[in-house]
Design a protein around this motif. Structure first.
Motif, mmCIF file in Angstrom:
data_model
loop_
_atom_site.group_PDB
_atom_site.id
_atom_site.type_symbol
_atom_site.label_atom_id
_atom_site.label_comp_id
_atom_site.label_asym_id
_atom_site.label_seq_id
_atom_site.Cartn_x
_atom_site.Cartn_y
_atom_site.Cartn_z
ATOM 1 N N GLY A 121 0.807 -1.213 0.000
ATOM 2 C CA GLY A 121 0.000 0.000 0.000
ATOM 3 C C GLY A 121 0.838 1.260 0.000
ATOM 4 N N VAL A 122 1.898 1.284 0.781
ATOM 5 C CA VAL A 122 2.771 2.458 0.839
ATOM 6 C C VAL A 122 3.468 2.673 -0.502
ATOM 7 N N VAL A 123 3.957 1.603 -1.103
ATOM 8 C CA VAL A 123 4.652 1.705 -2.390
ATOM 9 C C VAL A 123 3.715 2.284 -3.448
ATOM 10 N N ARG A 124 2.509 1.778 -3.515
ATOM 11 C CA ARG A 124 1.548 2.269 -4.509
ATOM 12 C C ARG A 124 1.114 3.701 -4.204
ATOM 13 N N ASN A 125 0.957 4.025 -2.928
ATOM 14 C CA ASN A 125 0.556 5.391 -2.578
ATOM 15 C C ASN A 125 1.580 6.414 -3.050
ATOM 16 N N VAL A 126 2.853 6.083 -2.932
ATOM 17 C CA VAL A 126 3.885 7.004 -3.410
ATOM 18 C C VAL A 126 3.700 7.250 -4.908
ATOM 19 N N GLY A 127 3.421 6.191 -5.663
ATOM 20 C CA GLY A 127 3.193 6.356 -7.096
ATOM 21 C C GLY A 127 1.984 7.223 -7.397
ATOM 22 N N ILE A 128 0.906 7.028 -6.656
ATOM 23 C CA ILE A 128 -0.285 7.866 -6.844
ATOM 24 C C ILE A 128 0.054 9.325 -6.580
ATOM 25 N N ARG A 129 0.751 9.575 -5.497
ATOM 26 C CA ARG A 129 1.007 10.949 -5.059
ATOM 27 C C ARG A 129 2.039 11.672 -5.922
ATOM 28 N N LEU A 130 2.883 10.920 -6.617
ATOM 29 C CA LEU A 130 3.896 11.555 -7.462
ATOM 30 C C LEU A 130 3.371 11.926 -8.842
ATOM 31 N N THR A 131 2.162 11.499 -9.182
ATOM 32 C CA THR A 131 1.615 11.732 -10.513
ATOM 33 C C THR A 131 0.390 12.629 -10.448
ATOM 34 N N ALA A 202 -7.033 -5.000 -12.085
ATOM 35 C CA ALA A 202 -8.117 -4.799 -13.045
ATOM 36 C C ALA A 202 -8.857 -3.489 -12.826
ATOM 37 N N PHE A 203 -8.424 -2.695 -11.861
ATOM 38 C CA PHE A 203 -9.170 -1.534 -11.363
ATOM 39 C C PHE A 203 -8.627 -0.244 -11.972
ATOM 40 N N VAL A 204 -9.519 0.570 -12.539
ATOM 41 C CA VAL A 204 -9.175 1.903 -13.040
ATOM 42 C C VAL A 204 -10.181 2.870 -12.430
ATOM 43 N N ALA A 205 -9.683 3.918 -11.763
ATOM 44 C CA ALA A 205 -10.571 4.768 -10.970
ATOM 45 C C ALA A 205 -10.289 6.242 -11.198
ATOM 46 N N ARG A 206 -11.344 7.021 -11.036
ATOM 47 C CA ARG A 206 -11.196 8.470 -11.045
ATOM 48 C C ARG A 206 -10.423 8.891 -9.795
ATOM 49 N N ARG A 207 -9.452 9.750 -9.984
ATOM 50 C CA ARG A 207 -8.631 10.197 -8.860
ATOM 51 C C ARG A 207 -9.485 10.994 -7.875
ATOM 52 N N SER A 208 -9.355 10.672 -6.605
ATOM 53 C CA SER A 208 -10.059 11.397 -5.555
ATOM 54 C C SER A 208 -9.303 11.208 -4.252
ATOM 55 N N ARG A 209 -9.747 11.899 -3.210
ATOM 56 C CA ARG A 209 -9.095 11.777 -1.907
ATOM 57 C C ARG A 209 -9.217 10.361 -1.346
ATOM 58 N N ALA A 210 -10.228 9.634 -1.793
ATOM 59 C CA ALA A 210 -10.432 8.268 -1.300
ATOM 60 C C ALA A 210 -9.504 7.261 -1.963
#
Length: 264
Positions: A121-131, A202-210
């Motif tokens: 979760g931490v590894v993926r969160n860094v990727g989300i937050r850097l983009t 398989a998940f593609v989502a609209r970016r949001s705070r959640a």
């Protein structure tokens, strides 16, 4: 007597779902480590953002978490870059082991954490937050996408009245390459309290705070997985739909760094 003692647990499982109950237990027991990992995640996001400079931006950002799988990672990256949707950035986040040589492509960015967290979760969160992007997709380093995975997902998301997130079917394959099955389950949040059929490959989502993963350190024995937690929590306030077409080639890997399979 044993049957009587188990009766309250069975009632709770029936009322709330065993996955929900297990996750409540996880939060109680693992919260201290999650607090420390959140601080590390914040510090690493700041450090790596300074190295990257301008945040990578596209219509969709694909986050690939990796740890010591150089050959599989290169295959996963190639499948992401081969998508029919060109307006995409791919960010590879290495969990402190070091990055192998990767394809030269202006859409590809790769960073390595300062130390190993053993927490997907931490590894993926860094990727989300850097983009920066409208949508976010996820691919593990031992899985592959069909070339139209993002095209299928974005068509549904951008359609009039479209949902906030979709997940496609998974074609699950064994290490020898033989197909095990196709996992295709329509979304039902209540059903997801009792069955673990959600996977972020398989998940593609609209970016949001959640849209962030749990920071609990989940060893292979800890259930449910962070994929389940993210999608079910995201669905509290966002519409999630299933697309029954298989667009993910998912390796059922007994030796996975992040995931344990029970053979069910």
């Amino acid at each position: 007597m044993r049957r009587i003692a188990r009766a309250p647990w069975e009632l709770l499982k029936r009322a709330f779902g065993w996955l929900v109950l297990f996750e409540a237990r996880n939060k109680l027991l693992l919260l201290p480590s999650a607090v420390r990992l959140r601080r590390f995640e914040d510090a690493e996001t700041t450090r790596l953002a300074a190295l990257l400079g301008r945040p990578p931006y596209a219509r969709v950002a694909t986050v690939i978490a990796t740890h010591r799988r150089p050959d599989a990672l290169r295959a996963a990256v190639r499948s992401a870059l081969a998508q029919t949707v060109a307006d995409q950035v791919v960010i590879v986040v290495d969990d402190g082991a070091g990055l192998p040589e990767l394809p030269a492509d202006p859409r590809l960015f790769a960073v390595s954490l300062a130390r190993n967290t053993a927490t997907a979760g931490v590894v993926r969160n860094v990727g989300i937050r850097l983009t920066r992007s409208r949508y976010v997709a996820f691919l593990d380093d031992d899985n592959l996408w069909e070339p139209d995975h993002l095209e299928q997902a974005l068509a549904a998301l951008d359609a009039p009245g479209g949902p906030d997130a979709v997940y496609t079917a998974l074609r699950r394959v064994l290490p020898d390459g033989t197909e095990r099955d196709v996992l295709s389950v329509p979304f039902d949040r209540r059903r997801a309290a009792h069955e673990a059929f959600l996977d972020t490959n398989a998940f593609v989502a609209r970016r949001s705070r959640a849209l962030h993963f749990s920071r609990l350190r989940r060893t292979p024995e800890v259930l449910p997985r962070e994929d389940w937690e993210l999608i079910r929590r995201y669905a509290r306030r966002h519409e999630v739909r299933h697309l029954p077409r298989p667009t993910v080639r998912y390796l059922v890997n007994p030796g996975s760094f992040y995931t344990a399979w029970d053979g069910a």
